[in-house]
Scaffold this active site. Structure first.
Site: not given
Length: 288
Positions: A46, A133, A161, A201
């Site tokens: 992001t 992740y 995540k 997250i």
């Protein structure tokens, strides 16, 4: 080992005339802190880290660390050149941090043995906790369930995540209890919390972060009916936030609130006019 419980915002990187807008960044962080978020992931997907130089990423990190205690800051660390990634990891780790968010190497699609070796190497070199992740649709490679189970046993890996889009993987991670499980798909935040996940997250939590925090606390207090109501209030925004490649919609929404300029770095593009109009209507329904 750190706990990553709560709502962590996957922070955008504001730009003005093509450069990082540190004034807007500071205002945005302050606003989100007032809403009660647990912390921030800087220079992740992001944050458009792929479009930032290493020097720019470190500048963003250093700025945020001036405003926040280290335990509220996770730094993104991604790449497919392992030597360069490890060298950048050493630079990052000269600072105190809550953790590093690390995806599988993108594009090269390593084998399961290669994935295991990669995360072992990064975790061995980590002086801060690692948040794995798991996002196969960006990296191009799926971490198989048993591979993931072996990887997260490393003592330096503290959380995942979870963007696997695989409920069996989510359930396995929560049941095993080796790591904190953080929803990475915003529409799965409510489900993950109810199943026993630690938090999220989230990119869309830039908007009405107070409601995301409220939902997490409602589940923690076993008030699932109230949490479901909060989730359903947020759901139209969560869906709209990813109508175009992230973070275009989030940045447009933040610009509509007067918090940042509506700029992304090419090859990213700002939202189409039709998307902007849709967002305007949804945001009006979420007004404080």
């Amino acid at each position: 080992m750190s706990s990553f419980r709560g709502i962590w915002v996957a922070l955008v990187t504001p730009f003005h005339a093509g450069e990082i807008d540190f004034v807007a960044l500071r205002g945005l962080v302050a606003r989100l802190l007032e809403d009660g978020v647990a912390g921030f992931v800087v220079c992740g997907t992001t944050g458009e880290a792929a479009a930032l130089s290493h020097d720019e990423q470190l500048a963003v990190l250093d700025a945020v660390l001036q405003w926040l205690p280290a335990e509220q800051v996770i730094m993104g660390l991604a790449g497919n050149n392992q030597r360069e990634l490890l060298a950048f990891q050493r630079q990052i780790q000269r600072r105190s941090l809550a953790g590093l968010l690390v995806p599988a190497p993108y594009y090269i699609r390593p084998s399961q043995a290669g994935l295991e070796a990669f995360f072992q190497t990064v975790a061995d070199a980590a002086s801060v906790p690692v948040v794995l992740y798991d996002i196969p649709y960006r990296t191009g490679v799926k971490i198989e369930r048993e591979t993931l189970r072996r990887i997260v046993r490393h003592p330096n890996i503290a959380a995942v995540k979870d963007c696997s889009s695989d409920i069996e993987t989510t359930l396995m991670l929560i049941a095993d209890g080796e790591v904190d499980v953080l929803a990475g798909e915003d529409l799965q935040i409510f489900n993950t919390l109810c199943l026993g996940g630690a938090g999220a997250i989230s990119a869309s939590s830039h908007i009405r972060a107070d409601l995301y925090v409220q939902m997490q606390r409602q589940v923690a207090n076993n008030d699932v009916i109230a949490a479901r109501s909060t989730f359903n209030r947020l759901r139209p925004w969560m869906q709209a936030a990813f109508a175009e490649p992230n973070p275009a919609c989030v940045k447009t929404a933040l610009q509509m609130q007067g918090l940042i300029a509506n700029e992304v770095r090419e090859p990213m593009q700002v939202c189409a006019f039709a998307t902007m109009e849709r967002l305007r209507g949804i945001l009006s329904g979420l007004a404080r």
